[in-house]
Design an enzyme around this catalytic site. Structure first.
Site, PDB file in Angstrom:
ATOM      1  N   GLU A  83     -27.411-100.661 -50.529  1.00  0.00           N
ATOM      2  CA  GLU A  83     -26.526-101.599 -51.244  1.00  0.00           C
ATOM      3  C   GLU A  83     -25.351-100.847 -51.858  1.00  0.00           C
ATOM      4  O   GLU A  83     -25.536 -99.916 -52.655  1.00  0.00           O
ATOM      5  CB  GLU A  83     -27.314-102.363 -52.314  1.00  0.00           C
ATOM      6  CG  GLU A  83     -26.480-103.486 -52.897  1.00  0.00           C
ATOM      7  CD  GLU A  83     -27.269-104.416 -53.811  1.00  0.00           C
ATOM      8  OE1 GLU A  83     -28.472-104.624 -53.577  1.00  0.00           O
ATOM      9  OE2 GLU A  83     -26.655-104.929 -54.756  1.00  0.00           O
ATOM     10  N   LYS A 272     -34.433-107.928 -60.152  1.00  0.00           N
ATOM     11  CA  LYS A 272     -34.011-107.377 -58.858  1.00  0.00           C
ATOM     12  C   LYS A 272     -32.977-106.264 -59.098  1.00  0.00           C
ATOM     13  O   LYS A 272     -32.990-105.222 -58.442  1.00  0.00           O
ATOM     14  CB  LYS A 272     -33.432-108.495 -57.988  1.00  0.00           C
ATOM     15  CG  LYS A 272     -33.113-108.100 -56.560  1.00  0.00           C
ATOM     16  CD  LYS A 272     -31.746-107.504 -56.367  1.00  0.00           C
ATOM     17  CE  LYS A 272     -31.479-107.172 -54.917  1.00  0.00           C
ATOM     18  NZ  LYS A 272     -30.214-106.462 -54.725  1.00  0.00           N
ATOM     19  N   ASP A 288     -44.162 -94.996 -52.692  1.00  0.00           N
ATOM     20  CA  ASP A 288     -44.401 -96.264 -52.012  1.00  0.00           C
ATOM     21  C   ASP A 288     -43.717 -97.397 -52.790  1.00  0.00           C
ATOM     22  O   ASP A 288     -44.237 -97.872 -53.804  1.00  0.00           O
ATOM     23  CB  ASP A 288     -45.928 -96.476 -51.959  1.00  0.00           C
ATOM     24  CG  ASP A 288     -46.327 -97.749 -51.249  1.00  0.00           C
ATOM     25  OD1 ASP A 288     -45.481 -98.638 -51.085  1.00  0.00           O
ATOM     26  OD2 ASP A 288     -47.511 -97.848 -50.883  1.00  0.00           O
ATOM     27  N   HIS A 385     -18.509-105.092 -57.107  1.00  0.00           N
ATOM     28  CA  HIS A 385     -19.237-105.259 -55.847  1.00  0.00           C
ATOM     29  C   HIS A 385     -18.296-105.264 -54.671  1.00  0.00           C
ATOM     30  O   HIS A 385     -18.489-104.584 -53.673  1.00  0.00           O
ATOM     31  CB  HIS A 385     -19.954-106.623 -55.873  1.00  0.00           C
ATOM     32  CG  HIS A 385     -21.414-106.499 -56.107  1.00  0.00           C
ATOM     33  ND1 HIS A 385     -22.333-107.070 -55.292  1.00  0.00           N
ATOM     34  CD2 HIS A 385     -22.102-105.857 -57.063  1.00  0.00           C
ATOM     35  CE1 HIS A 385     -23.534-106.804 -55.744  1.00  0.00           C
ATOM     36  NE2 HIS A 385     -23.422-106.078 -56.815  1.00  0.00           N
TER      37      HIS A 385
HETATM   38  C1  MEV Z   1     -27.373-107.267 -57.209  1.00  0.00           C
HETATM   39  O1  MEV Z   1     -28.021-106.483 -56.253  1.00  0.00           O
HETATM   40  C2  MEV Z   1     -28.094-107.188 -58.518  1.00  0.00           C
HETATM   41  C3  MEV Z   1     -27.543-108.104 -59.623  1.00  0.00           C
HETATM   42  O2  MEV Z   1     -27.507-109.446 -59.159  1.00  0.00           O
HETATM   43  C4  MEV Z   1     -28.481-107.961 -60.787  1.00  0.00           C
HETATM   44  C5  MEV Z   1     -28.231-108.954 -61.909  1.00  0.00           C
HETATM   45  O3  MEV Z   1     -27.693-110.043 -61.669  1.00  0.00           O
HETATM   46  O4  MEV Z   1     -28.614-108.604 -63.047  1.00  0.00           O
HETATM   47  C6  MEV Z   1     -26.152-107.731 -59.985  1.00  0.00           C
END
Ligand code: MEV
Length: 428
Positions: A83, A272, A288, A385
């Site tokens: 990513e 996530k 792992d 991003h």
């Molecule tokens: C993207 O991989 C992760 C985010 O969506 C985490 C979040 O929203 O806190 C930016």
């Protein structure tokens, strides 16, 4: 298309079979697979040996997030991820906190558990007496398997009978608790559990009036007793942005975390983001990541509702932000002995113990979470991003250096939209 004995074919024959049956342009497909083969034959064989039916290698970028101050030591942390914004975000966050005391960590425990899951049709009271009488002999029966681990300071820490019959008729567990020191310990734990189950099967047959059936013996990837906390804190005034005072920023930050604590839809994405950092270090150190993921998300639901793994509060005009993570990671055994890049990662991290690695992983998870929340409550996530994503899009259309320069200048103050990029460069 079905095949018998695929695993017994040579690598070349496996590829021939695949290309013949599944791919229309077999020359191009063969080239794609072969261009990822390592030129060093021994190294390629090493990688092929990790799994069955290997036909090529799947590269992921290996990046570094420097300037991580964790418990006063400075680390350059290896991260493996596909990513685009993850390493940049971790590095930015690490730098931000490096002159504010850095990351502080505490380990609440390193206990892992495993179970013999079994059914018993007789009286629970009979089982309780049986287990009480046999407990010592059971430990003796598996003692030979834990000699090495005991020499390293670990081993079986406890073993108990657990009555689960209110949840499932006739269902019980023998629960073992382990300290596996610097090993992740899956093989060690599973070997002990299986040997213990064999012993119990024989004894139960002889000594119990009811029917004992061992259903399975397996470690649990849920490790709430192998827990690490990472935290950061700083005076509110250090959080000031061009648009928000330090206090306003901290209030918005706290609300963002509170939303993740209350609302599962947000908590999943919030967590996530944490796992973006956690997994990247876990993979780079040969651990792992599926086990870690499974355990972490179970922990996020420990109160019956999926919630945030991180928390924040304001105290004495300071923002305090922390993350609790159940982690079962190792720095010896498994891939750590075999994979040259894993060995490199561990050297880069100054040969950490498993406990130190827990501290590092949790700090990177917190850093990642901070970076995400910071973007979300200020500029929005797309700006950073998309800047990274623009590179991917430029690679996709094989842009030349002049086109890259033009695209970067054009999108410096705009959201990146692929169709607009293509139009800009005349690639419609
Ligand atoms: C993207 O991989 C992760 C985010 O969506 C985490 C979040 O929203 O806190 C930016």
């Amino acid at each position: 298309m079905q095949i018998n004995g695929f695993s017994k074919l040579s690598k070349k024959d496996k590829i021939d079979w695949l290309l013949q049956h599944y791919l229309s342009d077999s020359n191009e497909a063969r080239q794609i697979l072969e261009q990822y083969w390592h030129t060093d034959k021994a190294l390629q064989e090493l990688h092929d040996g990790f799994i069955e039916n290997s036909i090529s290698n799947f590269y992921l970028p290996y990046g570094i997030a420097p300037n991580f101050v964790i418990d006063k030591k400075i680390y350059a942390v290896p991260m493996v991820t596909e990513e685009s914004s993850v390493v940049a975000a971790a590095a930015k966050s690490a730098k931000f906190w490096s002159n504010k005391g850095g990351f502080k960590t505490e380990i609440a425990g390193t206990i892992k558990v495993g179970h013999i899951h079994f059914t018993y049709t007789g009286a629970t009271s009979e089982l309780i007496v049986f287990f009480r009488n046999i407990r010592r002999d059971l430990l003796d029966a598996v003692a030979h398997l834990q000699q090495n681990m005991q020499q390293r300071g670990g081993g079986i820490k406890d073993v108990n009978l657990i009555d689960k019959t209110t949840e499932l008729p006739d269902y019980y567990q023998i629960e073992f608790k382990f300290d596996t020191v610097d090993a992740m310990g899956a093989n060690f734990i599973n070997s002990i559990l299986e040997e213990a189950a064999d012993y119990l099967n024989v004894k139960a047959e002889k000594m119990l009036s009811g029917q004992w059936q061992t259903v399975m013996s397996i470690l649990s990837n849920y490790t709430p007793e192998s827990l690490v906390r990472a935290s950061v804190s700083c005076p509110l005034e250090q959080l000031q942005t061009p648009r928000l005072s330090g206090y306003e920023y901290a209030q918005k930050f706290l609300t963002a975390v509170a939303i993740a604590e209350k609302e599962p839809y947000r908590a999943v994405t919030h967590n996530k983001g944490i796992m973006n950092g956690v997994d990247a270090v876990v993979i780079a150190t040969g651990n792992d990541f599926r086990a870690v993921e499974a355990g972490v998300h179970a922990y996020a639901s420990k109160n019956g509702k999926y919630s945030s793994l991180s928390h924040a509060r304001i105290e004495n005009d300071q923002l305090i932000f922390w993350l609790d993570l159940p982690l079962a990671v190792g720095t010896v055994g498994g891939l750590t002995r075999l994979h040259p890049l894993v060995k490199f990662s561990l050297q880069l991290l100054q040969k950490p113990s498993a406990r130190q690695l827990m501290r590092i992983v949790a700090s990177v998870g917190l850093a990642q979470n901070f970076a995400a929340i910071n973007s979300l409550i200020t500029s929005g996530i797309q700006k950073g991003h998309m800047k990274m994503h623009l590179n991917n899009l430029l690679n996709l259309i094989e842009a030349n250096p002049e086109e890259r320069r033009r695209a970067k200048a054009y999108f410096s103050d705009k959201k990146v939209v692929f169709s607009e990029l293509k139009k800009l460069l005349g690639r419609d």
